[in-house]
Design a protein around this motif. Structure first.
Motif, short mmCIF file in Angstrom:
data_model
loop_
_atom_site.label_atom_id
_atom_site.label_comp_id
_atom_site.label_asym_id
_atom_site.label_seq_id
_atom_site.Cartn_x
_atom_site.Cartn_y
_atom_site.Cartn_z
N ILE A 113 -1.12 5.16 -10.61
CA ILE A 113 -0.62 4.13 -9.41
C ILE A 113 0.47 3.20 -10.28
CG2 ILE A 113 -1.34 2.34 -8.00
CD1 ILE A 113 -3.98 3.43 -8.06
N THR A 114 1.77 3.37 -9.89
CA THR A 114 2.55 2.26 -10.62
C THR A 114 2.89 1.35 -9.65
OG1 THR A 114 3.35 4.16 -12.09
CG2 THR A 114 4.87 2.30 -11.92
N VAL A 115 2.61 -0.12 -10.29
CA VAL A 115 2.98 -1.17 -9.44
C VAL A 115 4.26 -1.83 -10.14
CG1 VAL A 115 2.41 -3.39 -8.53
CG2 VAL A 115 0.90 -1.36 -8.39
N THR A 116 5.37 -2.39 -9.50
CA THR A 116 6.33 -3.08 -10.22
C THR A 116 6.71 -4.12 -9.50
OG1 THR A 116 7.30 -0.88 -11.04
CG2 THR A 116 8.73 -2.92 -11.14
N MET A 117 6.74 -5.55 -10.07
CA MET A 117 7.07 -6.83 -9.60
C MET A 117 8.35 -7.14 -10.16
SD MET A 117 3.13 -8.35 -10.01
CE MET A 117 3.73 -9.95 -8.92
N GLU A 118 9.27 -7.53 -9.47
CA GLU A 118 10.61 -7.84 -9.80
C GLU A 118 10.97 -9.20 -9.50
OE1 GLU A 118 12.64 -5.02 -7.70
OE2 GLU A 118 12.88 -3.56 -9.29
N LYS A 119 12.03 -9.85 -10.32
CA LYS A 119 12.49 -10.98 -9.90
C LYS A 119 11.16 -12.07 -10.06
CE LYS A 119 16.43 -9.29 -7.41
NZ LYS A 119 16.80 -9.07 -6.13
N LEU A 120 10.50 -12.16 -11.28
CA LEU A 120 9.48 -12.75 -11.28
C LEU A 120 9.51 -14.33 -11.24
CD1 LEU A 120 7.65 -10.76 -14.01
CD2 LEU A 120 6.96 -10.89 -11.58
N ARG A 121 8.73 -14.82 -10.39
CA ARG A 121 8.88 -16.44 -10.49
C ARG A 121 7.34 -17.05 -11.31
NH1 ARG A 121 9.26 -15.85 -4.26
NH2 ARG A 121 11.75 -15.28 -4.05
N LEU A 122 7.32 -18.21 -11.59
CA LEU A 122 6.19 -18.60 -12.09
C LEU A 122 4.94 -18.73 -11.35
CD1 LEU A 122 7.73 -21.84 -13.75
CD2 LEU A 122 7.12 -19.97 -15.07
N ASN A 123 5.18 -19.16 -9.89
CA ASN A 123 3.98 -18.97 -9.07
C ASN A 123 3.46 -17.63 -8.90
OD1 ASN A 123 5.96 -18.10 -7.46
ND2 ASN A 123 5.93 -19.50 -5.82
N ASP A 124 4.10 -16.57 -9.47
CA ASP A 124 3.56 -15.03 -9.17
C ASP A 124 2.42 -14.98 -10.30
OD1 ASP A 124 5.35 -14.09 -7.46
OD2 ASP A 124 6.89 -13.63 -8.92
N ALA A 125 2.05 -15.78 -11.13
CA ALA A 125 0.94 -15.77 -12.13
C ALA A 125 -0.15 -15.91 -11.03
CB ALA A 125 1.22 -16.77 -13.07
N LYS B 35 6.01 8.71 -2.81
CA LYS B 35 6.95 7.96 -2.18
C LYS B 35 6.82 6.42 -2.67
CE LYS B 35 8.75 6.58 2.24
NZ LYS B 35 8.37 6.78 3.85
N GLU B 36 7.92 5.93 -3.05
CA GLU B 36 7.75 4.59 -3.39
C GLU B 36 7.83 3.71 -2.19
OE1 GLU B 36 9.78 1.89 -6.86
OE2 GLU B 36 11.31 2.09 -5.21
N VAL B 37 6.73 2.68 -2.09
CA VAL B 37 6.86 1.83 -1.11
C VAL B 37 7.07 0.36 -1.51
CG1 VAL B 37 5.42 0.70 0.76
CG2 VAL B 37 5.09 3.06 0.11
N LYS C 107 0.94 -1.33 -0.08
CA LYS C 107 -0.01 0.13 0.06
C LYS C 107 0.91 1.10 -0.14
CE LYS C 107 -3.88 -1.81 2.51
NZ LYS C 107 -4.74 -1.43 3.75
N THR C 108 0.48 2.29 -0.59
CA THR C 108 1.11 3.54 -0.40
C THR C 108 1.03 4.10 0.93
OG1 THR C 108 -0.70 4.74 -1.39
CG2 THR C 108 0.77 4.15 -2.95
N THR C 109 2.03 4.88 1.36
CA THR C 109 2.03 5.80 2.45
C THR C 109 1.80 7.21 2.22
OG1 THR C 109 4.37 5.81 2.52
CG2 THR C 109 3.48 4.13 3.76
N ILE D 262 5.07 0.06 -4.92
CA ILE D 262 4.18 0.72 -5.57
C ILE D 262 4.32 2.33 -5.39
CG2 ILE D 262 2.96 0.79 -3.24
CD1 ILE D 262 0.14 0.57 -4.76
N ARG D 263 4.09 3.18 -6.11
CA ARG D 263 4.06 4.56 -6.25
C ARG D 263 3.05 5.22 -6.69
NH1 ARG D 263 9.02 7.71 -6.53
NH2 ARG D 263 10.14 5.83 -6.88
N ASP D 264 2.45 6.21 -5.93
CA ASP D 264 1.27 7.26 -6.46
C ASP D 264 1.67 8.51 -6.87
OD1 ASP D 264 -1.28 8.42 -6.72
OD2 ASP D 264 -1.40 8.58 -4.59
N ASN D 265 1.44 8.74 -8.21
CA ASN D 265 1.83 10.00 -8.94
C ASN D 265 0.72 10.71 -9.05
OD1 ASN D 265 2.38 12.09 -10.65
ND2 ASN D 265 4.05 10.86 -11.89
N ARG D 266 0.35 11.61 -8.01
CA ARG D 266 -0.63 12.52 -7.88
C ARG D 266 -0.87 13.46 -9.08
NH1 ARG D 266 -1.40 13.25 -1.33
NH2 ARG D 266 -1.68 11.05 -1.05
N LYS D 267 0.15 14.07 -9.71
CA LYS D 267 0.28 14.85 -10.70
C LYS D 267 -0.56 14.33 -11.89
CE LYS D 267 4.25 17.21 -9.09
NZ LYS D 267 5.82 17.31 -9.19
N ASN D 268 -0.15 12.82 -12.19
CA ASN D 268 -0.51 12.15 -13.40
C ASN D 268 -1.83 11.44 -13.17
OD1 ASN D 268 1.58 13.37 -15.14
ND2 ASN D 268 2.87 11.64 -14.63
#
Length: 178
Positions: free
Chosen positions: A64-76, A46-48, A40-42, A55-61
């Motif tokens: 909501i931007t969510v990034t998932m890294e080092k993906l695993r098959l079970n992340d599906a 600010k990126e959390v 969740k954003t704080t 997750i990052r909330d860009n209020r100007k634009n």
């Protein structure tokens, strides 16, 4: 949304100006009511980050931007991009699929070894980009040989058809009397 195993995935969700000051979130689960919050954003901009998800909330634009890294098959799974509000939260469903990373064979001391896709050790990938052109070249060569055989057969038939009557003439040779 889809990505490769070991890679990353970025999802952007837009919202209207009314929701700028509200907490934004990313949760996982096929059911809206039963999904588990991942992050969740704080506050704005600010990126959390929690584990491999940020997750990052860009209020100007209003994004909501969510990034998932080092993906695993079970992340599906099914995820939800949402906004916390009084009463029922707002959210949109995002289906995430993870494709297996390509595997390569590398010769080390005469025995094959599996290496990761990002390896820079000169490994050879057995991908469609290599196999398909090779198969295409073989098929083209076979087609050319077949065309040549058919062309020669037609040429021989035309040669035989050019004799009088359209047939071959047979001559009977008899010994001369003498």
């Amino acid at each position: 949304m889809s990505s490769l195993e070991g890679g990353s995935l970025t999802v952007q969700c837009r919202y209207s100006p009314v929701w700028e000051t509200h907490v934004k979130w990313w949760c996982r689960g096929a059911s809206w009511a039963g999904c588990q919050f991942v992050v969740k954003t704080t506050e704005s901009e600010k990126e959390v980050k929690k584990d491999r998800v940020s997750i990052r909330d860009n209020r100007k634009n209003r994004t909501i931007t969510v990034t998932m890294e080092k993906l695993r098959l079970n992340d599906a799974d099914t995820y939800w991009c949402g906004i916390e509000k009084f009463g029922a939260d707002l959210g949109v469903q995002v289906k995430v699929t993870i494709d297996p990373a390509p595997v390569s064979l590398e010769e080390t001391s005469g025995s094959p070894a599996v290496t990761s896709p990002g390896s820079s050790s000169g490994s050879v990938f057995l991908e469609a980009s290599i196999i398909l052109p090779l198969i295409s070249a073989v098929l083209i060569l076979l087609l050319m040989v077949a065309s040549l055989v058919v062309w020669r057969m037609v040429k021989q038939q035309k040669k035989g058809a050019s004799a009088p009557g359209g047939r071959y003439l047979l001559y009977k040779l008899e010994p001369a009397a003498g």
